[in-house]
Design an enzyme around this catalytic site. Sequence first.
Site, short mmCIF file in Angstrom:
data_model
loop_
_atom_site.label_atom_id
_atom_site.label_comp_id
_atom_site.label_asym_id
_atom_site.label_seq_id
_atom_site.Cartn_x
_atom_site.Cartn_y
_atom_site.Cartn_z
N ASP A 47 0.87 -1.17 0.00
CA ASP A 47 0.00 0.00 0.00
C ASP A 47 0.92 1.24 0.00
OD1 ASP A 47 -2.23 1.74 0.63
OD2 ASP A 47 -1.49 1.74 2.70
N ASP A 74 -0.24 5.11 0.94
CA ASP A 74 -0.55 6.09 1.99
C ASP A 74 -0.54 5.43 3.37
OD1 ASP A 74 -1.00 8.53 0.49
OD2 ASP A 74 -2.69 7.45 -0.40
N GLY A 117 -10.08 10.34 -2.52
CA GLY A 117 -10.28 11.75 -2.22
C GLY A 117 -11.61 12.29 -2.73
N LYS A 118 -11.96 11.99 -3.98
CA LYS A 118 -13.23 12.51 -4.53
C LYS A 118 -14.41 11.93 -3.76
CE LYS A 118 -12.13 11.08 -8.78
NZ LYS A 118 -10.70 10.79 -8.82
N GLU A 119 -14.30 10.64 -3.46
CA GLU A 119 -15.36 9.95 -2.72
C GLU A 119 -15.50 10.53 -1.31
OE1 GLU A 119 -12.91 8.61 -4.44
OE2 GLU A 119 -13.80 7.22 -5.88
C1 XBP Z 1 -5.54 6.04 0.98
C2 XBP Z 1 -6.66 6.92 0.66
C3 XBP Z 1 -6.50 8.03 -0.28
C4 XBP Z 1 -5.81 9.27 0.16
C5 XBP Z 1 -6.10 10.39 -0.82
O1 XBP Z 1 -6.00 4.73 1.25
O2 XBP Z 1 -7.75 6.68 1.10
O3 XBP Z 1 -7.78 8.43 -0.60
O4 XBP Z 1 -6.26 9.64 1.45
O5 XBP Z 1 -5.80 10.06 -2.11
P1 XBP Z 1 -5.05 3.46 1.14
P2 XBP Z 1 -6.60 10.71 -3.37
O6 XBP Z 1 -3.78 3.83 1.83
O7 XBP Z 1 -5.79 2.38 1.86
O8 XBP Z 1 -4.84 3.13 -0.31
O9 XBP Z 1 -7.07 12.07 -2.98
O10 XBP Z 1 -5.56 10.76 -4.45
O11 XBP Z 1 -7.74 9.80 -3.72
MG MG Z 2 -2.90 3.04 3.58
#
Ligand code: XBP
Ligand code: MG
Length: 247
Positions: free
Chosen positions: A24, A26, A67-69
């Site tokens: 993963d 983030d 992010g959009k969601e």
């Molecule tokens: C990470 C997320 C992402 C980031 C934002 O989840 O949920 O939405 O917070 O990214 P994971 P975007 O680590 O479980 O993949 O704004 O680019 O969607």
């Molecule tokens: Mg994560």
Amino acid sequence: MQAEAIVPLDAAERIRAAAALIFDVDGTLAETEELHRRAFNHAFARHGLDWQWDRILYRDLLRVTGGKERIRAFHAGQSTAPALSDVEIAELHRIKTAHYAELIETGCCPLRPGVAELLASAKARGQRLALATTTSHGNIDALLSRALGPAWPADFATIVAGDDVRHKKPAPDVYLEVLARLRLAPSDCVAIEDSANGLVAASRADIPVLITRSLYFRDDDFSTALMVLDDLSELAEPKDTKQPHAQ
Ligand code: XBP
Ligand code: MG
């Protein structure tokens, strides 16, 4: 004849023996969520919205991946908010993404402890590396170009991002797509995640999961994980303590 006892491989050994490690991004490779949060707030201000996501609120909002969601889900809970079209949400997210890249570019978000070492040792063992994430290719590139240098993609066999699949985590789609591209069985891989949503996504694809606890998901339920660590430096091979012989 007595049946031979099945000794489960130690979790660290499972990681060393896997054909591929699927990371993963983030929270796992780096503590990026604070930068995402600040970038969302920047976009809201730029768009004339008086929304402020503090850490406590953001912890709840992180249950919605993407992010959009996340913006759409928050907006839906605001009884007095003006209507926000999909185009406006996309524009907000575009501003957020551009600011996130600027924040990353300042160098304030290094890889978490043990990440670079695990990538290097996996590479040295001939294991394949992959990324399975909810965020975008642009955000991954911003982070890893800064942390590993511009040639970083050469070390990864495949990268599947949120918008490459139909359903984001906790759906298994990103993991199923990685498995298909690697042509590997789930039991040949280990997923490395930091959140319950990530654990559920990988588990639904039947991939064993190692958890590295992160800032926002520290208290999630990880009871079905193969192993739970505070960070990946705990996987480091013990150092050779032998003193060199005096000549
Ligand atoms: C990470 C997320 C992402 C980031 C934002 O989840 O949920 O939405 O917070 O990214 P994971 P975007 O680590 O479980 O993949 O704004 O680019 O969607
Ligand atoms: Mg994560």
